[in-house]
Write a protein that holds these residues in place. Structure first.
Motif, PDB file in Angstrom:
ATOM      1  N   THR A  43     -19.753 -45.102  17.365  1.00  0.00           N
ATOM      2  CA  THR A  43     -18.738 -46.608  17.616  1.00  0.00           C
ATOM      3  C   THR A  43     -19.700 -47.042  19.407  1.00  0.00           C
ATOM      4  OG1 THR A  43     -16.526 -46.627  18.585  1.00  0.00           O
ATOM      5  CG2 THR A  43     -17.847 -44.639  19.701  1.00  0.00           C
ATOM      6  N   GLU A  78     -13.915 -48.596   7.399  1.00  0.00           N
ATOM      7  CA  GLU A  78     -13.814 -48.718   9.091  1.00  0.00           C
ATOM      8  C   GLU A  78     -12.005 -47.872   9.819  1.00  0.00           C
ATOM      9  OE1 GLU A  78     -16.797 -48.686  10.625  1.00  0.00           O
ATOM     10  OE2 GLU A  78     -17.228 -49.609   8.801  1.00  0.00           O
ATOM     11  N   TYR A 129     -11.068 -46.661  13.141  1.00  0.00           N
ATOM     12  CA  TYR A 129     -11.984 -47.336  14.417  1.00  0.00           C
ATOM     13  C   TYR A 129     -10.851 -48.613  14.550  1.00  0.00           C
ATOM     14  CZ  TYR A 129     -16.838 -46.291  14.196  1.00  0.00           C
ATOM     15  OH  TYR A 129     -17.986 -44.784  14.272  1.00  0.00           O
ATOM     16  N   ARG A 187      -9.746 -52.984  15.381  1.00  0.00           N
ATOM     17  CA  ARG A 187     -10.859 -54.392  14.865  1.00  0.00           C
ATOM     18  C   ARG A 187     -10.663 -54.492  17.056  1.00  0.00           C
ATOM     19  NH1 ARG A 187      -8.968 -58.186  12.413  1.00  0.00           N
ATOM     20  NH2 ARG A 187      -7.957 -56.708  10.656  1.00  0.00           N
ATOM     21  N   TYR A 208     -15.911 -53.249  15.991  1.00  0.00           N
ATOM     22  CA  TYR A 208     -15.155 -51.646  15.349  1.00  0.00           C
ATOM     23  C   TYR A 208     -15.341 -51.040  16.283  1.00  0.00           C
ATOM     24  CZ  TYR A 208     -13.092 -53.590  11.548  1.00  0.00           C
ATOM     25  OH  TYR A 208     -12.629 -54.105  10.286  1.00  0.00           O
TER      26      TYR A 208
END
Length: 206
Positions: free
Chosen positions: A63, A91, A94, A96, A116
């Motif tokens: 990340t 994703e 995550y 955005r 992300y």
């Protein structure tokens, strides 16, 4: 390319100006793992790449976290018509985050660009129970080698934090669903850098 209409001007292919882009800094740098064909090497300022895990996934992934002193290499790719659902699903762990003001790229216009990132407080350090998959790391290294050459792979290792995390050696039976075959040279390149960062590999068990 997900039904996108492409425009050709004097040779190079460009996407329509309404297309949005993502900035990939891990497996998305490897074009073999996705169908977003219009892609370009780029750099992201103000974010640092780090190994983390989330309760939504059994293993650790990359990340990015805010860091004003950091710049990392990656790949931007067009999302035709700003149609995000398929990528958001991939994703899913995550969030955005808008990043167009922090990305340097070769495009002649300034499109929407997102990155992300696992939200703050929703991720923890990798552990034996949540290791890095070597088959995932191999895909990332292959992507950086193809986009940026050996020097880019070296920068990837230098600008990624968390190499004290355990790495599960699953090359014999890859667990990462988008794993890719590596050439002998790509495997040696990955192994050399893992040795340089004193990576701790653990044996995979059936």
């Amino acid at each position: 390319m997900l039904g996108a209409t492409m425009i050709q001007i004097k040779g190079p292919i460009i996407s329509p100006l309404h297309d949005a882009y993502f900035f990939g800094y891990g497996s998305l740098v490897n074009r073999a793992t996705h169908v977003f064909a219009e892609a370009h090497p780029a750099q992201l300022r103000g974010w640092r790449r780090v190994w983390r895990h989330t309760d939504l996934r059994p293993v650790a992934f990359l990340t990015v976290v805010p860091d004003p002193a950091s710049t990392i290499d990656g790949l931007i790719a067009a999302v035709p018509g700003a149609d995000w659902p398929a990528l958001d699903l991939r994703e899913a762990a995550y969030a955005r985050v808008p990043a167009h003001k922090q990305v340097s790229h070769p495009l002649p216009h300034r499109p929407e660009i997102a990155v992300y990132s696992i939200p703050k407080g929703a991720h923890g350090a990798p552990s034996i129970a949540h290791p890095i998959l070597l088959s995932y790391l191999d895909v990332v290294v292959q992507g950086y080698a193809r986009e940026f050459g050996p020097e880019g792979v070296a920068r990837f290792f230098e600008t990624t934090h968390g190499w004290d995390a355990p790495i599960l050696d699953d090359r014999a039976a890859p667990r990462y669903p988008r794993h890719q075959p590596l050439s002998a040279a790509e495997r040696v390149l990955a192994d050399e850098h893992l040795e340089r960062v004193n990576a701790r590999l653990i044996r995979d068990t059936p």
